[in-house]
Design a protein around this motif. Structure first.
Motif, PDB file in Angstrom:
ATOM      1  N   GLY A 133       2.145  -0.866  11.877  1.00 32.01           N
ATOM      2  CA  GLY A 133       1.899  -2.089  12.138  1.00 32.01           C
ATOM      3  C   GLY A 133       0.442  -2.475  12.897  1.00 32.01           C
ATOM      4  N   LEU A 134      -0.246  -1.584  13.297  1.00 33.58           N
ATOM      5  CA  LEU A 134      -1.520  -1.872  14.086  1.00 33.58           C
ATOM      6  C   LEU A 134      -2.618  -2.024  12.840  1.00 33.58           C
ATOM      7  CD1 LEU A 134      -1.061   0.313  17.203  1.00 33.58           C
ATOM      8  CD2 LEU A 134      -0.035  -2.084  16.831  1.00 33.58           C
ATOM      9  N   THR A 135      -3.740  -2.629  13.429  1.00 37.45           N
ATOM     10  CA  THR A 135      -4.989  -2.563  12.751  1.00 37.45           C
ATOM     11  C   THR A 135      -5.512  -1.454  12.984  1.00 37.45           C
ATOM     12  OG1 THR A 135      -6.158  -3.875  14.373  1.00 37.45           O
ATOM     13  CG2 THR A 135      -5.040  -5.208  12.919  1.00 37.45           C
ATOM     14  N   ALA A 150     -13.778  -2.430  22.532  1.00 41.49           N
ATOM     15  CA  ALA A 150     -15.262  -2.213  22.277  1.00 41.49           C
ATOM     16  C   ALA A 150     -15.425  -0.749  22.165  1.00 41.49           C
ATOM     17  CB  ALA A 150     -16.045  -2.700  23.782  1.00 41.49           C
ATOM     18  N   ARG A 151     -14.823   0.050  23.088  1.00 36.34           N
ATOM     19  CA  ARG A 151     -15.051   1.365  22.646  1.00 36.34           C
ATOM     20  C   ARG A 151     -14.233   1.929  21.306  1.00 36.34           C
ATOM     21  NH1 ARG A 151     -14.423   4.807  27.492  1.00 36.34           N
ATOM     22  NH2 ARG A 151     -13.666   6.410  26.133  1.00 36.34           N
ATOM     23  N   ALA A 152     -13.356   0.953  20.819  1.00 35.41           N
ATOM     24  CA  ALA A 152     -12.693   1.543  19.389  1.00 35.41           C
ATOM     25  C   ALA A 152     -13.541   1.031  18.489  1.00 35.41           C
ATOM     26  CB  ALA A 152     -11.544   0.703  19.531  1.00 35.41           C
ATOM     27  N   ARG A 153     -14.187  -0.186  18.606  1.00 37.04           N
ATOM     28  CA  ARG A 153     -15.085  -0.864  17.479  1.00 37.04           C
ATOM     29  C   ARG A 153     -16.213   0.218  17.349  1.00 37.04           C
ATOM     30  NH1 ARG A 153     -14.779  -5.442  15.311  1.00 37.04           N
ATOM     31  NH2 ARG A 153     -13.592  -6.277  16.840  1.00 37.04           N
ATOM     32  N   SER A 177     -12.085  -3.125  10.656  1.00 41.12           N
ATOM     33  CA  SER A 177     -11.321  -2.955  11.894  1.00 41.12           C
ATOM     34  C   SER A 177      -9.989  -3.758  12.112  1.00 41.12           C
ATOM     35  CB  SER A 177     -12.377  -3.454  12.973  1.00 41.12           C
ATOM     36  OG  SER A 177     -12.850  -4.721  12.903  1.00 41.12           O
ATOM     37  N   GLY A 178      -9.948  -4.968  11.052  1.00 40.28           N
ATOM     38  CA  GLY A 178      -8.766  -5.891  11.122  1.00 40.28           C
ATOM     39  C   GLY A 178      -7.852  -5.465   9.992  1.00 40.28           C
ATOM     40  N   HIS A 179      -8.218  -4.419   9.349  1.00 41.83           N
ATOM     41  CA  HIS A 179      -7.018  -3.872   8.398  1.00 41.83           C
ATOM     42  C   HIS A 179      -6.005  -3.095   8.972  1.00 41.83           C
ATOM     43  CE1 HIS A 179     -10.335  -5.589   6.044  1.00 41.83           C
ATOM     44  NE2 HIS A 179      -9.517  -5.689   4.784  1.00 41.83           N
ATOM     45  N   VAL A 180      -4.920  -3.034   8.560  1.00 42.58           N
ATOM     46  CA  VAL A 180      -3.723  -2.293   8.840  1.00 42.58           C
ATOM     47  C   VAL A 180      -3.858  -1.221   7.762  1.00 42.58           C
ATOM     48  CG1 VAL A 180      -2.245  -3.989   9.717  1.00 42.58           C
ATOM     49  CG2 VAL A 180      -1.756  -3.357   7.329  1.00 42.58           C
ATOM     50  N   PRO A 181      -3.244  -0.058   8.020  1.00 40.18           N
ATOM     51  CA  PRO A 181      -3.181   1.192   7.290  1.00 40.18           C
ATOM     52  C   PRO A 181      -2.905   1.012   5.792  1.00 40.18           C
ATOM     53  CG  PRO A 181      -2.382   1.968   9.263  1.00 40.18           C
ATOM     54  CD  PRO A 181      -2.391   0.498   9.341  1.00 40.18           C
ATOM     55  N   MET A 182      -1.794   0.231   5.664  1.00 40.23           N
ATOM     56  CA  MET A 182      -1.304  -0.085   4.036  1.00 40.23           C
ATOM     57  C   MET A 182      -2.575  -0.864   3.430  1.00 40.23           C
ATOM     58  SD  MET A 182       1.487   1.488   3.552  1.00 40.23           S
ATOM     59  CE  MET A 182       1.711   0.603   1.926  1.00 40.23           C
ATOM     60  N   GLN A 183      -3.615  -1.463   4.070  1.00 39.57           N
ATOM     61  CA  GLN A 183      -4.582  -2.032   3.424  1.00 39.57           C
ATOM     62  C   GLN A 183      -5.659  -1.186   3.030  1.00 39.57           C
ATOM     63  OE1 GLN A 183      -4.936  -5.349   6.184  1.00 39.57           O
ATOM     64  NE2 GLN A 183      -3.917  -6.874   4.778  1.00 39.57           N
ATOM     65  N   MET A 184      -5.791   0.131   3.337  1.00 38.30           N
ATOM     66  CA  MET A 184      -6.779   0.911   3.270  1.00 38.30           C
ATOM     67  C   MET A 184      -6.652   2.148   2.562  1.00 38.30           C
ATOM     68  SD  MET A 184      -8.036   1.007   7.266  1.00 38.30           S
ATOM     69  CE  MET A 184      -6.637   1.148   8.108  1.00 38.30           C
TER      70      MET A 184
END
Length: 221
Positions: free
Chosen positions: A97-99, A120-123, A135-142
């Protein structure tokens, strides 16, 4: 020079007298890329748990960046693990459920990083693995390869002394697996210290240093 990891004569003996590791000694220095190669049942998972401070050996010593773990409290050990070790697993272990950026930022929750600095660190970490635009995609979109890159970014975001990669290409097709291995090689060339656990000799052959684990004993591959 203080090694990133130093294991001295570590053994792991389970209930019933089963010996999973038998006096294993291993030193990994800053900037190395090491393959730990072994078949199923050789003790790779046990060694990984000891290297990652998830378990303490029955006998012997383990030091991470000069800090001996065998006498540490669980709280101190958890803090050391969060600050000094990054993990990459075969099955990614992302939160559905997380991006991507939120998944990477989770690694900073217990590291004392202020909330406003986490994204900022994650980006920055996602940019290092070539996924800033996802960065804004959830796992199911990748794709599987992209999800593993997110997992690698999560392992890097704390700037750990050591990244432990457990069969990181095992859930990927050949093309994505090769791309992930290329990425790890690039990260190592940029200074990241990596230990990769694998049963695949072809993968190990691409890594500068190889050691072989068999029947709980470590030697040259």
């Amino acid at each position: 020079m203080t090694p990133v990891l130093e294991i001295k004569k570590a053994s792991m003996v389970y209930a019933g007298g089963v010996t999973a590791l038998n006096e294993v000694s291993l030193r990994i220095d800053d900037g190395e890329f090491v393959a730990i190669l072994g078949p199923s049942g050789s003790g790779k998972s046990t060694l990984l748990n000891i290297m990652g401070t998830l378990d303490r050996p029955t006998h012997g010593s383990v030091a991470i960046a000069g800090s001996e773990i065998t006498e540490m409290s669980d709280k101190a050990l958890s803090r050391l693990r969060g600050e000094r070790i990054g993990f990459v697993f075969q099955q990614f272990h992302l939160i559905d459920g997380l991006t991507a950026i939120e998944n990477v930022a989770t690694a900073l929750l217990y590291a004392g990083v202020r909330r406003r600095d986490r994204h900022a660190r994650a980006r920055e970490a996602l940019d290092r693995v070539g996924l800033a635009d996802r960065s804004g995609h959830v796992p199911m979109q990748m794709s599987g390869g992209e999800r593993q890159r997110v997992a690698i970014a999560r392992a890097l975001v704390n700037r750990p002394a050591l990244v432990l990669a457990d069969e990181p290409t095992g859930a990927l097709d050949a093309a994505n697996g090769a791309a992930v291995l290329d990425l790890l090689t690039e990260l190592n060339r940029a200074g990241t210290t990596i230990a990769l656990i694998t049963h695949d000799r072809d993968i190990a052959a691409r890594i500068p240093r190889q050691v072989h684990l068999r029947d709980g004993r470590l030697g040259a591959a």
